[in-house]
Design a protein around this motif. Structure first.
Motif, short mmCIF file in Angstrom:
data_model
loop_
_atom_site.label_atom_id
_atom_site.label_comp_id
_atom_site.label_asym_id
_atom_site.label_seq_id
_atom_site.Cartn_x
_atom_site.Cartn_y
_atom_site.Cartn_z
N PHE A 31 3.33 8.59 -76.41
CA PHE A 31 3.31 9.23 -75.10
C PHE A 31 4.56 8.81 -74.35
CE2 PHE A 31 -0.96 10.78 -75.43
CZ PHE A 31 -1.53 9.95 -76.38
N ARG A 32 5.18 9.76 -73.65
CA ARG A 32 6.40 9.46 -72.92
C ARG A 32 6.43 10.29 -71.64
NH1 ARG A 32 11.89 8.34 -75.67
NH2 ARG A 32 10.31 7.65 -77.10
N THR A 33 6.98 9.69 -70.58
CA THR A 33 7.13 10.44 -69.33
C THR A 33 8.56 10.91 -69.17
OG1 THR A 33 7.53 8.39 -68.11
CG2 THR A 33 5.27 9.22 -68.11
N ARG A 34 8.68 12.01 -68.47
CA ARG A 34 10.00 12.56 -68.12
C ARG A 34 9.86 13.22 -66.75
NH1 ARG A 34 10.03 18.28 -69.22
NH2 ARG A 34 8.18 18.84 -70.39
N MET A 35 11.00 13.52 -66.15
CA MET A 35 10.99 14.18 -64.84
C MET A 35 11.30 15.66 -65.02
SD MET A 35 10.12 11.83 -62.75
CE MET A 35 10.44 12.57 -61.17
N SER A 36 10.62 16.48 -64.26
CA SER A 36 10.85 17.93 -64.27
C SER A 36 12.25 18.22 -63.76
CB SER A 36 9.82 18.62 -63.38
OG SER A 36 10.14 19.97 -63.21
N GLU A 37 12.87 19.25 -64.30
CA GLU A 37 14.19 19.67 -63.84
C GLU A 37 14.11 20.80 -62.82
OE1 GLU A 37 16.50 20.55 -67.31
OE2 GLU A 37 16.27 18.52 -68.10
N VAL A 38 12.88 21.18 -62.44
CA VAL A 38 12.67 22.25 -61.46
C VAL A 38 12.77 21.67 -60.06
CG1 VAL A 38 11.03 23.96 -60.61
CG2 VAL A 38 11.17 23.47 -63.06
N PRO A 39 13.73 22.15 -59.24
CA PRO A 39 13.86 21.63 -57.87
C PRO A 39 12.58 21.89 -57.06
CG PRO A 39 15.78 22.96 -58.47
CD PRO A 39 14.75 23.14 -59.55
N PRO A 44 6.46 16.45 -60.37
CA PRO A 44 7.63 16.38 -61.25
C PRO A 44 7.54 15.37 -62.41
CG PRO A 44 8.04 15.13 -59.27
CD PRO A 44 6.69 15.79 -59.09
N LEU A 45 6.60 14.45 -62.35
CA LEU A 45 6.48 13.45 -63.42
C LEU A 45 5.59 14.02 -64.52
CD1 LEU A 45 7.10 10.56 -64.42
CD2 LEU A 45 5.03 9.84 -63.20
N ILE A 46 6.15 14.19 -65.71
CA ILE A 46 5.44 14.86 -66.81
C ILE A 46 5.16 13.85 -67.91
CG2 ILE A 46 5.57 16.71 -68.52
CD1 ILE A 46 7.68 18.03 -66.62
N LEU A 47 3.91 13.82 -68.36
CA LEU A 47 3.51 12.98 -69.49
C LEU A 47 3.41 13.86 -70.72
CD1 LEU A 47 2.49 10.26 -70.63
CD2 LEU A 47 0.18 11.00 -70.00
N VAL A 56 5.46 17.43 -78.64
CA VAL A 56 4.60 18.48 -79.16
C VAL A 56 3.70 19.09 -78.09
CG1 VAL A 56 4.59 17.65 -81.53
CG2 VAL A 56 2.87 16.82 -79.94
N GLY A 57 3.66 18.50 -76.91
CA GLY A 57 2.84 19.07 -75.86
C GLY A 57 2.88 18.26 -74.58
N GLU A 58 2.60 18.95 -73.51
CA GLU A 58 2.52 18.31 -72.19
C GLU A 58 1.06 17.93 -71.96
OE1 GLU A 58 2.77 20.10 -67.81
OE2 GLU A 58 4.67 20.25 -68.90
N ILE A 59 0.84 16.67 -71.62
CA ILE A 59 -0.51 16.17 -71.39
C ILE A 59 -0.93 16.37 -69.94
CG2 ILE A 59 -1.98 14.12 -71.43
CD1 ILE A 59 -1.20 15.12 -74.20
N ALA A 60 -0.07 15.96 -69.00
CA ALA A 60 -0.42 16.03 -67.58
C ALA A 60 0.85 15.93 -66.74
CB ALA A 60 -1.38 14.90 -67.22
N ARG A 61 0.70 16.22 -65.44
CA ARG A 61 1.78 16.09 -64.47
C ARG A 61 1.29 15.24 -63.30
NH1 ARG A 61 5.99 20.13 -63.84
NH2 ARG A 61 6.30 21.10 -65.86
N PHE A 62 2.22 14.49 -62.72
CA PHE A 62 1.88 13.58 -61.63
C PHE A 62 2.94 13.65 -60.55
CE2 PHE A 62 0.32 11.97 -65.65
CZ PHE A 62 -1.01 11.73 -65.37
N HIS A 69 3.15 7.28 -60.88
CA HIS A 69 3.65 6.56 -62.06
C HIS A 69 2.55 5.68 -62.66
CE1 HIS A 69 7.98 7.59 -62.08
NE2 HIS A 69 7.73 7.89 -60.81
N ALA A 70 1.76 5.05 -61.80
CA ALA A 70 0.64 4.23 -62.29
C ALA A 70 -0.39 5.09 -63.00
CB ALA A 70 0.00 3.47 -61.13
N ALA A 71 -0.67 6.27 -62.45
CA ALA A 71 -1.63 7.18 -63.09
C ALA A 71 -1.10 7.65 -64.45
CB ALA A 71 -1.91 8.38 -62.18
N ALA A 72 0.20 7.91 -64.54
CA ALA A 72 0.79 8.34 -65.81
C ALA A 72 0.69 7.22 -66.85
CB ALA A 72 2.25 8.75 -65.60
N ARG A 73 0.94 5.98 -66.43
CA ARG A 73 0.81 4.85 -67.36
C ARG A 73 -0.64 4.71 -67.84
NH1 ARG A 73 4.31 2.59 -63.66
NH2 ARG A 73 2.62 1.50 -62.60
N THR A 74 -1.58 4.88 -66.91
CA THR A 74 -2.99 4.78 -67.27
C THR A 74 -3.38 5.90 -68.24
OG1 THR A 74 -3.54 3.76 -65.15
CG2 THR A 74 -5.35 4.83 -66.35
N ALA A 75 -2.90 7.11 -67.99
CA ALA A 75 -3.20 8.23 -68.88
C ALA A 75 -2.61 8.00 -70.27
CB ALA A 75 -2.67 9.53 -68.29
#
Length: 96
Positions: A31-39, A44-47, A56-62, A69-75
């Motif tokens: 699992f890895r997070t990245r930031m959306s490039e959409v202004p 914007p935080l994508i897991l 292979v797929g987007e799990i969730a956005r935060f 960020h804490a919710a993304a780490r927990t997910a």
């Protein structure tokens, strides 16, 4: 150790490599997070789910906040644990 004497805590998650999902050691999931490039993206935080290092797929956005960020780490940690349970669970085996 007493309540007023903290010990160093080392997370097992930070020491583990991606989880092997088959007996072949070259197949991995992570699992890895990245930031959306959409202004102006409100979430914007994508897991992402990765397999062999490829997304292979987007799990969730935060939200891009400490809480988001804490919710993304927990997910991500929850996802890792679910994958481990699916891989290492042996149907019919008695719980340890």
């Amino acid at each position: 150790m007493t309540d007023d004497t903290p010990e160093n805590v080392i997370s097992l998650a930070t020491r583990r490599p991606p989880v092997a999902i088959t007996p072949a050691p070259h197949l991995h999931v992570g699992f890895r997070t990245r930031m959306s490039e959409v202004p102006g993206d409100p979430l914007p935080l994508i897991l992402d789910l990765e397999h062999q290092g490829e997304v292979v797929g987007e799990i969730a956005r935060f939200t891009d906040t400490p809480e988001g960020h804490a919710a993304a780490r927990t997910a991500a940690e929850t996802g890792r644990r679910v994958v481990e349970l699916l891989i290492f669970h042996q149907p019919g085996a008695a719980p340890a």
